[in-house]
Design a protein around this motif. Structure first.
Motif, PDB file in Angstrom:
ATOM      1  N   ARG A  25      -8.104  12.764 -24.517  1.00  0.00           N
ATOM      2  CA  ARG A  25      -9.221  12.732 -23.589  1.00  0.00           C
ATOM      3  C   ARG A  25      -8.855  13.499 -22.323  1.00  0.00           C
ATOM      4  O   ARG A  25      -7.763  13.327 -21.791  1.00  0.00           O
ATOM      5  CB  ARG A  25      -9.542  11.287 -23.215  1.00  0.00           C
ATOM      6  N   TYR A  26      -9.789  14.319 -21.862  1.00  0.00           N
ATOM      7  CA  TYR A  26      -9.597  15.097 -20.636  1.00  0.00           C
ATOM      8  C   TYR A  26     -10.827  14.872 -19.764  1.00  0.00           C
ATOM      9  O   TYR A  26     -11.915  15.329 -20.092  1.00  0.00           O
ATOM     10  CB  TYR A  26      -9.427  16.582 -20.946  1.00  0.00           C
ATOM     11  N   ALA A  27     -10.657  14.157 -18.663  1.00  0.00           N
ATOM     12  CA  ALA A  27     -11.777  13.845 -17.767  1.00  0.00           C
ATOM     13  C   ALA A  27     -11.560  14.514 -16.421  1.00  0.00           C
ATOM     14  O   ALA A  27     -10.447  14.517 -15.894  1.00  0.00           O
ATOM     15  CB  ALA A  27     -11.905  12.336 -17.588  1.00  0.00           C
ATOM     16  N   THR A  28     -12.620  15.056 -15.861  1.00  0.00           N
ATOM     17  CA  THR A  28     -12.504  15.712 -14.563  1.00  0.00           C
ATOM     18  C   THR A  28     -12.237  14.708 -13.440  1.00  0.00           C
ATOM     19  O   THR A  28     -11.804  15.102 -12.363  1.00  0.00           O
ATOM     20  CB  THR A  28     -13.769  16.535 -14.234  1.00  0.00           C
ATOM     21  N   LEU A  29     -12.462  13.427 -13.688  1.00  0.00           N
ATOM     22  CA  LEU A  29     -12.165  12.397 -12.688  1.00  0.00           C
ATOM     23  C   LEU A  29     -10.757  11.825 -12.876  1.00  0.00           C
ATOM     24  O   LEU A  29     -10.391  10.854 -12.218  1.00  0.00           O
ATOM     25  CB  LEU A  29     -13.198  11.269 -12.747  1.00  0.00           C
ATOM     26  N   GLY A  30      -9.979  12.403 -13.764  1.00  0.00           N
ATOM     27  CA  GLY A  30      -8.606  11.957 -13.978  1.00  0.00           C
ATOM     28  C   GLY A  30      -8.473  11.021 -15.158  1.00  0.00           C
ATOM     29  O   GLY A  30      -9.453  10.618 -15.779  1.00  0.00           O
ATOM     30  N   GLY A  31      -7.243  10.665 -15.441  1.00  0.00           N
ATOM     31  CA  GLY A  31      -6.963   9.837 -16.607  1.00  0.00           C
ATOM     32  C   GLY A  31      -6.610   8.400 -16.299  1.00  0.00           C
ATOM     33  O   GLY A  31      -6.335   7.624 -17.207  1.00  0.00           O
ATOM     34  N   ASN A  32      -6.604   8.027 -15.035  1.00  0.00           N
ATOM     35  CA  ASN A  32      -6.251   6.659 -14.661  1.00  0.00           C
ATOM     36  C   ASN A  32      -7.502   5.851 -14.333  1.00  0.00           C
ATOM     37  O   ASN A  32      -8.464   6.375 -13.777  1.00  0.00           O
ATOM     38  CB  ASN A  32      -5.325   6.665 -13.437  1.00  0.00           C
ATOM     39  N   GLY A  40     -23.682   9.745  -6.204  1.00  0.00           N
ATOM     40  CA  GLY A  40     -23.792  10.690  -7.308  1.00  0.00           C
ATOM     41  C   GLY A  40     -22.491  11.451  -7.529  1.00  0.00           C
ATOM     42  O   GLY A  40     -21.872  11.913  -6.559  1.00  0.00           O
ATOM     43  N   TYR A  41     -22.089  11.562  -8.738  1.00  0.00           N
ATOM     44  CA  TYR A  41     -20.882  12.308  -9.096  1.00  0.00           C
ATOM     45  C   TYR A  41     -21.160  13.135 -10.335  1.00  0.00           C
ATOM     46  O   TYR A  41     -21.785  12.660 -11.282  1.00  0.00           O
ATOM     47  CB  TYR A  41     -19.710  11.370  -9.410  1.00  0.00           C
ATOM     48  N   ASP A  42     -20.723  14.360 -10.298  1.00  0.00           N
ATOM     49  CA  ASP A  42     -20.715  15.171 -11.516  1.00  0.00           C
ATOM     50  C   ASP A  42     -19.341  15.011 -12.139  1.00  0.00           C
ATOM     51  O   ASP A  42     -18.321  15.016 -11.432  1.00  0.00           O
ATOM     52  CB  ASP A  42     -20.942  16.655 -11.188  1.00  0.00           C
ATOM     53  N   TRP A  43     -19.297  14.841 -13.438  1.00  0.00           N
ATOM     54  CA  TRP A  43     -18.019  14.734 -14.131  1.00  0.00           C
ATOM     55  C   TRP A  43     -18.186  15.228 -15.560  1.00  0.00           C
ATOM     56  O   TRP A  43     -19.299  15.321 -16.078  1.00  0.00           O
ATOM     57  CB  TRP A  43     -17.488  13.305 -14.102  1.00  0.00           C
ATOM     58  N   GLU A  44     -17.099  15.557 -16.151  1.00  0.00           N
ATOM     59  CA  GLU A  44     -17.102  16.016 -17.541  1.00  0.00           C
ATOM     60  C   GLU A  44     -15.999  15.304 -18.296  1.00  0.00           C
ATOM     61  O   GLU A  44     -14.971  14.943 -17.723  1.00  0.00           O
ATOM     62  CB  GLU A  44     -16.864  17.523 -17.615  1.00  0.00           C
ATOM     63  N   LEU A  45     -16.234  15.124 -19.577  1.00  0.00           N
ATOM     64  CA  LEU A  45     -15.245  14.524 -20.459  1.00  0.00           C
ATOM     65  C   LEU A  45     -15.156  15.375 -21.708  1.00  0.00           C
ATOM     66  O   LEU A  45     -16.177  15.673 -22.338  1.00  0.00           O
ATOM     67  CB  LEU A  45     -15.650  13.094 -20.829  1.00  0.00           C
ATOM     68  N   SER A  46     -13.961  15.785 -22.041  1.00  0.00           N
ATOM     69  CA  SER A  46     -13.708  16.482 -23.301  1.00  0.00           C
ATOM     70  C   SER A  46     -12.851  15.567 -24.156  1.00  0.00           C
ATOM     71  O   SER A  46     -11.910  14.937 -23.665  1.00  0.00           O
ATOM     72  CB  SER A  46     -12.956  17.802 -23.069  1.00  0.00           C
TER      73      SER A  46
END
Length: 108
Positions: A25-32, A40-46
């Motif tokens: 998992r790769y999240a723009t908000l980090g892994g913790n 409002g937040y934009d974020w992505e998850l791969s």
């Protein structure tokens, strides 16, 4: 992450721990883990799901295969509950265990 396999909602088994651990998992908000953020937040998850995680079948490669499935993001324990799915689920309340709402997944 929650993943099970089986013929219906009552006869399913969780994927083995080895399959869960293999998913990247790769999240723009980090892994913790972090507290709920307000505003409002934009974020992505791969997410990378290795073929060996598909434990119900002996599949070595996905090239040219078609499957059915769906992907979900549940925020049911947040101050403003929300639910998102890749394929539409046209029912009044969130219900993510509906193969009739799965979409076709085509692998090249």
């Amino acid at each position: 992450m929650y993943a099970c396999v089986g013929p219906d909602r009552n006869k399913r088994n969780f994927l083995p721990d080895s399959a869960f651990c293999a998913v990247q998992r790769y999240a723009t908000l980090g892994g913790n883990p972090f507290e709920e953020r307000k505003g409002g937040y934009d974020w992505e998850l791969s997410v990378v799901i290795p073929v060996r995680c598909l434990t119900a079948h002996d599949i070595k490669k996905l090239d040219g295969r078609c499957m059915k499935g769906n992907f979900y993001k549940c925020g049911d324990h947040l101050s403003v509950p929300h639910f998102v799915s890749y394929a539409p689920i046209n029912v009044p309340k969130p219900d993510f265990h509906r193969p009739d709402c799965f979409c076709k997944l085509v692998f090249e």
